[in-house]
Scaffold this motif. Structure first.
Motif, PDB file in Angstrom:
ATOM      1  N   UNK A 115      65.273 -31.861 126.157  1.00 21.46           N
ATOM      2  CA  UNK A 115      65.182 -32.215 124.747  1.00 21.46           C
ATOM      3  C   UNK A 115      63.721 -32.164 124.318  1.00 21.46           C
ATOM      4  N   UNK A 116      63.496 -31.972 123.047  1.00 24.13           N
ATOM      5  CA  UNK A 116      62.131 -32.054 122.521  1.00 24.13           C
ATOM      6  C   UNK A 116      62.174 -32.941 121.275  1.00 24.13           C
ATOM      7  N   UNK A 117      61.819 -34.205 121.448  1.00 22.71           N
ATOM      8  CA  UNK A 117      61.832 -35.146 120.319  1.00 22.71           C
ATOM      9  C   UNK A 117      60.485 -35.134 119.595  1.00 22.71           C
ATOM     10  N   UNK A 118      60.357 -35.969 118.595  1.00 19.53           N
ATOM     11  CA  UNK A 118      59.029 -36.175 117.989  1.00 19.53           C
ATOM     12  C   UNK A 118      58.870 -37.645 117.609  1.00 19.53           C
ATOM     13  N   UNK A 119      57.644 -38.028 117.284  1.00 19.38           N
ATOM     14  CA  UNK A 119      57.358 -39.457 117.087  1.00 19.38           C
ATOM     15  C   UNK A 119      58.128 -40.094 115.908  1.00 19.38           C
ATOM     16  N   UNK A 120      58.453 -39.380 114.822  1.00 18.78           N
ATOM     17  CA  UNK A 120      59.245 -40.038 113.775  1.00 18.78           C
ATOM     18  C   UNK A 120      60.630 -40.495 114.263  1.00 18.78           C
ATOM     19  N   UNK A 121      61.015 -40.070 115.469  1.00 19.54           N
ATOM     20  CA  UNK A 121      62.266 -40.577 116.060  1.00 19.54           C
ATOM     21  C   UNK A 121      62.216 -42.092 116.205  1.00 19.54           C
ATOM     22  N   UNK A 122      61.009 -42.650 116.309  1.00 20.60           N
ATOM     23  CA  UNK A 122      60.880 -44.102 116.491  1.00 20.60           C
ATOM     24  C   UNK A 122      61.362 -44.872 115.270  1.00 20.60           C
ATOM     25  N   UNK A 123      61.472 -44.194 114.114  1.00 19.94           N
ATOM     26  CA  UNK A 123      62.007 -44.859 112.911  1.00 19.94           C
ATOM     27  C   UNK A 123      63.271 -44.138 112.410  1.00 19.94           C
TER      28      UNK A 123
END
Ligand SMILES: NC(=O)c1ccc[n+]([C@@H]2O[C@H](COP(=O)([O-])OP(=O)(O)OC[C@H]3O[C@@H](n4cnc5c(N)ncnc54)[C@H](OP(=O)(O)O)[C@@H]3O)[C@@H](O)[C@H]2O)c1
Length: 264
Positions: A115-123
């Protein structure tokens, strides 16, 4: 079901929060810094564990350490993985490390989802690119996607496309942060207080992105709608073009993509 996270840093904790919101299982978290793991487990109502315990007990094992630490970390759990008789799925979020490489490091031909997530996943406003290998069943992919869905938008791509896509969505928050900071700096220079300048810039980026997605219009068309003939905005566009803005942004994506290829 047990869902384990090895690494409780920026991305591990962001995704552990999302998965916890999905209510799909008990969250187990580990970290070399046990205080970090304890704080995350407390926040999520999960449990702390050792890497080997996660390797032994988790149905989904999320690998959330930096790519350069992956070999050492997997070396420490590969015997436990090899001794398992039950089914488990490895989920790697490491930039640049291919599924093939993860299997080599983990010491077995296990089912792996990259998977490749990004930091806005935290919200809950992130993008998570999902690339499963052929050993992962559709049922397992669907379950992984439903546990990740509170992180934001999920996009399924081939593994080759994941590296390229991740150079936009995974690295992109840093590019946008620079843009927002620079917009605010410009506003401050022209007399807007810092706090308001930052709010104006960030909200404008948020709204502009939402308008692209909701209207389905090409960004060039939306740009034209803002640029009156002989007006103020087209002067700004001219300044950006003079500074090589578009080329600089393309080069940023390409540089990240090329670095990805070197990590494997
Ligand atoms: N950050 C992003 O925007 C982003 C985006 C997409 C993908 N990713 C991927 O997400 C993964 C994690 O990145 P991150 O930014 O979350 O890194 P991070 O904040 O450094 O988190 C990694 C955590 O794992 C810990 N750790 C290191 N070795 C370990 C081990 N052997 N066992 C258990 N824990 C260990 C680290 O501890 P120490 O701090 O003490 O080393 C740290 O707390 C990377 O593979 C990265 O490529 C990150």
């Amino acid at each position: 079901m047990n869902i384990g996270f090895i690494g409780s840093g920026v991305m591990g904790s962001a995704l552990a929060k999302a998965v916890s919101h999905s209510g799909k299982g008990t969250i187990l978290v580990s970290d070399v810094d046990s205080k970090k793991a304890e704080a995350l487990a407390k926040e999520l109502g999960g449990q702390t564990a050792l890497n080997q315990e996660i390797a032994k007990e988790a149905d989904y094992i999320f690998l959330a350490v930096k790519p350069q630490y992956m070999a050492g970390m997997l070396d420490g759990i590969k015997d436990v993985l090899a001794s398992r008789q039950d089914r488990f799925v490895i989920v790697s979020m490491a930039a640049g490390l291919t599924i093939k490489r993860i299997k080599e490091l983990a010491g077995g031909d296990y089912p792996v989802i990259r998977i490749m997530p990004n930091t806005p996943a935290s919200i809950g406003q992130g993008v998570v690119i999902v690339s499963p290998d052929q050993l992962v069943t559709e049922e397992e992919i669907n379950l992984a996607m439903s546990m990740l869905s509170p992180a934001g938008k999920l996009v399924r791509l081939s593994e080759k496309q994941l590296d390229a896509g991740g150079s936009i969505s995974g690295c992109g928050p840093a590019f946008v942060d620079l843009f927002v900071e620079a917009l605010a700096d410009g506003g401050v220079l022209c007399g807007v207080p810092r706090k308001e300048a930052m709010e104006l810039a960030a909200q404008m980026v948020l709204g502009s992105a939402a308008l692209i997605l909701e209207s389905g219009k090409h960004p060039g068309e939306l740009k034209d709608m803002v640029c009156s003939p002989g007006g103020t905005t087209i002067e700004g566009v001219r300044a950006l073009e003079n500074g090589g803005f578009r080329s600089a942004v393309m080069e940023a994506v390409i540089a990240s993509y090329e670095k990805n290829a070197k990590l494997g």
